[in-house]
Design a protein around this motif. Structure first.
Motif, mmCIF file in Angstrom:
data_model
loop_
_atom_site.group_PDB
_atom_site.id
_atom_site.type_symbol
_atom_site.label_atom_id
_atom_site.label_comp_id
_atom_site.label_asym_id
_atom_site.label_seq_id
_atom_site.Cartn_x
_atom_site.Cartn_y
_atom_site.Cartn_z
ATOM 1 N N UNK A 158 0.809 -1.226 0.000
ATOM 2 C CA UNK A 158 0.000 0.000 0.000
ATOM 3 C C UNK A 158 0.839 1.272 0.000
ATOM 4 N N UNK A 159 2.127 1.165 0.376
ATOM 5 C CA UNK A 159 2.978 2.356 0.449
ATOM 6 C C UNK A 159 4.116 2.337 -0.571
ATOM 7 N N UNK A 160 4.285 1.241 -1.285
ATOM 8 C CA UNK A 160 5.400 1.120 -2.228
ATOM 9 C C UNK A 160 4.988 1.646 -3.608
ATOM 10 N N UNK A 161 5.727 2.603 -4.167
ATOM 11 C CA UNK A 161 5.389 3.148 -5.489
ATOM 12 C C UNK A 161 5.422 2.102 -6.602
ATOM 13 N N UNK A 162 6.277 1.092 -6.449
ATOM 14 C CA UNK A 162 6.363 0.044 -7.472
ATOM 15 C C UNK A 162 5.192 -0.924 -7.368
ATOM 16 N N UNK A 163 4.909 -1.379 -6.158
ATOM 17 C CA UNK A 163 3.866 -2.400 -5.973
ATOM 18 C C UNK A 163 2.463 -1.854 -6.243
ATOM 19 N N UNK A 164 2.229 -0.597 -5.909
ATOM 20 C CA UNK A 164 0.891 -0.043 -6.129
ATOM 21 C C UNK A 164 0.554 0.068 -7.617
ATOM 22 N N UNK A 165 1.582 0.056 -8.472
ATOM 23 C CA UNK A 165 1.354 0.123 -9.918
ATOM 24 C C UNK A 165 0.962 -1.224 -10.510
ATOM 25 N N UNK A 166 1.001 -2.284 -9.688
ATOM 26 C CA UNK A 166 0.723 -3.631 -10.181
ATOM 27 C C UNK A 166 -0.702 -4.084 -9.856
ATOM 28 N N UNK A 171 -12.679 -4.226 -14.998
ATOM 29 C CA UNK A 171 -13.160 -3.969 -16.364
ATOM 30 C C UNK A 171 -14.681 -3.928 -16.463
ATOM 31 N N UNK A 172 -15.359 -4.369 -15.419
ATOM 32 C CA UNK A 172 -16.820 -4.413 -15.478
ATOM 33 C C UNK A 172 -17.412 -3.072 -15.062
ATOM 34 N N UNK A 173 -17.020 -2.572 -13.896
ATOM 35 C CA UNK A 173 -17.609 -1.318 -13.399
ATOM 36 C C UNK A 173 -16.724 -0.106 -13.669
ATOM 37 N N UNK A 174 -15.441 -0.363 -14.009
ATOM 38 C CA UNK A 174 -14.486 0.709 -14.314
ATOM 39 C C UNK A 174 -14.286 1.687 -13.159
ATOM 40 N N UNK A 175 -14.484 1.206 -11.949
ATOM 41 C CA UNK A 175 -14.189 2.034 -10.774
ATOM 42 C C UNK A 175 -12.697 2.356 -10.771
ATOM 43 N N UNK A 176 -12.313 3.628 -10.660
ATOM 44 C CA UNK A 176 -10.896 3.993 -10.756
ATOM 45 C C UNK A 176 -10.033 3.522 -9.588
ATOM 46 N N UNK A 177 -10.656 3.068 -8.515
ATOM 47 C CA UNK A 177 -9.884 2.593 -7.370
ATOM 48 C C UNK A 177 -9.205 1.265 -7.712
ATOM 49 N N UNK A 178 -7.901 1.197 -7.481
ATOM 50 C CA UNK A 178 -7.118 0.007 -7.816
ATOM 51 C C UNK A 178 -7.468 -1.136 -6.863
ATOM 52 N N UNK A 187 -12.710 -9.400 -4.066
ATOM 53 C CA UNK A 187 -12.306 -9.511 -5.470
ATOM 54 C C UNK A 187 -12.443 -10.946 -5.983
ATOM 55 N N UNK A 188 -12.485 -11.045 -7.305
ATOM 56 C CA UNK A 188 -12.525 -12.342 -7.986
ATOM 57 C C UNK A 188 -11.396 -12.363 -9.003
ATOM 58 N N UNK A 189 -10.639 -13.459 -9.048
ATOM 59 C CA UNK A 189 -9.512 -13.574 -9.969
ATOM 60 C C UNK A 189 -9.781 -14.677 -10.974
ATOM 61 N N UNK A 190 -9.686 -14.347 -12.254
ATOM 62 C CA UNK A 190 -9.899 -15.336 -13.310
ATOM 63 C C UNK A 190 -8.784 -16.375 -13.265
ATOM 64 N N UNK A 191 -9.148 -17.641 -13.250
ATOM 65 C CA UNK A 191 -8.153 -18.714 -13.172
ATOM 66 C C UNK A 191 -7.302 -18.807 -14.432
ATOM 67 N N UNK A 192 -7.837 -18.364 -15.567
ATOM 68 C CA UNK A 192 -7.128 -18.515 -16.836
ATOM 69 C C UNK A 192 -6.171 -17.363 -17.124
ATOM 70 N N UNK A 195 -6.688 -12.035 -14.410
ATOM 71 C CA UNK A 195 -7.220 -10.681 -14.252
ATOM 72 C C UNK A 195 -8.124 -10.625 -13.022
ATOM 73 N N UNK A 196 -8.094 -9.473 -12.341
ATOM 74 C CA UNK A 196 -8.841 -9.321 -11.096
ATOM 75 C C UNK A 196 -10.035 -8.379 -11.296
#
Length: 234
Positions: A158-166, A171-178, A187-192, A195-196
């Motif tokens: 939550x505080x690392x500039x590198x990790x927060x970019x990952x 893609x469904x609601x397009x909420x800008x919050x990471x 959250x739900x993660x696609x097994x294939x 994508x989260x």
């Protein structure tokens, strides 16, 4: 392993080992007590049972060894024992989080390894346990350890500039919050495609938009390849 001394009848009453079910003489079985891993795994039984001397030595020797894969031995335990359900969730979060820390600075990855060593399997194989760790589940110590590790990793991400970019944008609601895959409750993660999405937006019953795009692109490529005929073969 026994001494081959005759038992029963005139030779003296035999003693049964609760681990292997075999009969022993009073010298090979002195009524030592120990928890039985199989009874914990299948019956959630932490009571100590009488075992033979050799068995006691064996169980003491392997107590710290991660020998038991509960995902294979008894996966239903996670739905029956609330403590195991909670620990599985913590270990899955830790598994996601370590990917972020391991792709960050080397010093960050080394610090996490230092905190977990020598039990790296806690985040590598979420179903692997030693007898000692099963006992720590009952006492609550393993839950405390995992919560501390998860909190440490989440604070870094939550505080690392590198990790927060990952992180991901749903893609469904397009909420800008990471969002991140280690936020397992929301959250739900696609097994294939990995994508989260928000769990409210996507589940295993709905088609993943990224996978659908990949599928459509591949179909277009296959169509072009099929339609193209070289001049030499015309």
């Amino acid at each position: 392993m026994g001494c081959s001394r005759p038992i029963g009848m005139i030779y003296g009453k035999a003693r049964v080992c609760a681990f292997d079910g075999a009969y022993y003489c009073y010298e090979c079985h002195e009524n030592d007590e120990n928890v039985i891993p199989a009874r914990i795994i299948h019956n959630w039984d932490f009571r100590k049972h009488k075992v033979a001397k050799y068995t006691k030595l064996l169980l003491d020797r392997i107590q710290e060894e991660p020998l038991f894969d509960l995902g294979r031995l008894n996966p239903s335990i996670y739905g029956v024992v609330s403590e195991m359900h909670d620990i599985l969730a913590l270990r899955r979060r830790l598994n996601f989080l370590k990917t972020y820390l391991f792709t960050c600075k080397q010093s960050v990855a080394d610090e996490l390894r230092k905190q977990v060593w020598p039990r790296e399997y806690l985040y590598e194989n979420v179903h692997l346990y030693s007898t000692s760790e099963l006992l720590q589940v009952e006492s609550g110590l393993l839950q405390q350890t995992l919560r501390r590790l998860v909190a440490y990793c989440m604070k870094h991400v939550s505080t690392c500039p590198l990790c927060t970019q990952k992180g991901f944008i749903c893609e469904i609601c397009h909420n800008p919050k990471v969002i991140f895959p280690f936020e397992v409750s929301t959250t739900y993660r696609c097994d294939k495609c990995q994508t989260v999405f928000h769990s409210d937006c996507m589940n295993e019953l709905k088609p993943c938009p990224k996978c659908e795009r990949r599928k459509k692109r591949q179909q277009n490529v296959d169509t072009i390849d099929y339609a193209y005929v070289p001049d030499s073969e015309a």
